[in-house]
Design a protein around this motif. Structure first.
Motif, short mmCIF file in Angstrom:
data_model
loop_
_atom_site.label_atom_id
_atom_site.label_comp_id
_atom_site.label_asym_id
_atom_site.label_seq_id
_atom_site.Cartn_x
_atom_site.Cartn_y
_atom_site.Cartn_z
N LEU A 27 0.82 -1.21 0.00
CA LEU A 27 0.00 0.00 0.00
C LEU A 27 0.86 1.27 0.00
N GLN A 28 1.95 1.26 0.74
CA GLN A 28 2.80 2.46 0.78
C GLN A 28 3.49 2.74 -0.56
N ASP A 29 3.52 1.75 -1.46
CA ASP A 29 4.10 1.93 -2.79
C ASP A 29 3.05 2.10 -3.87
N ALA A 30 1.79 2.28 -3.46
CA ALA A 30 0.68 2.33 -4.41
C ALA A 30 0.80 3.47 -5.41
N VAL A 31 1.45 4.55 -5.03
CA VAL A 31 1.59 5.68 -5.94
C VAL A 31 2.40 5.30 -7.19
N ASP A 32 3.29 4.32 -7.07
CA ASP A 32 4.11 3.88 -8.20
C ASP A 32 3.45 2.77 -9.01
N ALA A 33 2.45 2.12 -8.46
CA ALA A 33 1.84 0.94 -9.09
C ALA A 33 1.27 1.20 -10.48
N PRO A 34 0.53 2.28 -10.72
CA PRO A 34 0.00 2.50 -12.07
C PRO A 34 1.10 2.65 -13.13
N GLY A 35 2.17 3.32 -12.77
CA GLY A 35 3.28 3.48 -13.71
C GLY A 35 3.96 2.16 -14.02
N LEU A 36 4.13 1.32 -13.00
CA LEU A 36 4.73 -0.01 -13.21
C LEU A 36 3.86 -0.84 -14.13
N TYR A 37 2.56 -0.79 -13.90
CA TYR A 37 1.63 -1.53 -14.74
C TYR A 37 1.64 -1.00 -16.18
N ALA A 38 1.60 0.30 -16.34
CA ALA A 38 1.56 0.91 -17.68
C ALA A 38 2.82 0.62 -18.48
N ALA A 39 3.95 0.49 -17.79
CA ALA A 39 5.22 0.24 -18.47
C ALA A 39 5.28 -1.15 -19.11
N ASP A 40 4.50 -2.10 -18.61
CA ASP A 40 4.54 -3.46 -19.16
C ASP A 40 3.21 -4.16 -18.89
N MET A 41 2.15 -3.67 -19.50
CA MET A 41 0.81 -4.22 -19.26
C MET A 41 0.69 -5.69 -19.63
N SER A 42 1.42 -6.13 -20.62
CA SER A 42 1.30 -7.52 -21.05
C SER A 42 1.92 -8.50 -20.06
#
Length: 57
Positions: A27-42
């Protein structure tokens, strides 16, 4: 309706709608999660965990 719900639940538990999970973010790293997902959605989904429950991945 009850029979349909049972059918859907059974299929989901049987792996009908499995999804690939690439990472679990605390949860404390949630701010970075969308960017990590967007960088490699597949690669799969990024789950955000509070740590209160085992996500089973």
């Amino acid at each position: 309706m009850l029979l349909l719900t049972r059918d859907v639940t059974s299929n989901l538990r049987g792996g009908f709608a499995e999804t690939k999970v690439a990472r679990v973010a605390a949860l404390q790293d949630a701010v970075d999660a969308p960017g990590l997902y967007a960088a490699d959605m597949s690669a799969g989904k990024t789950l955000i965990s509070t740590g209160a429950f085992d996500l089973g991945v």
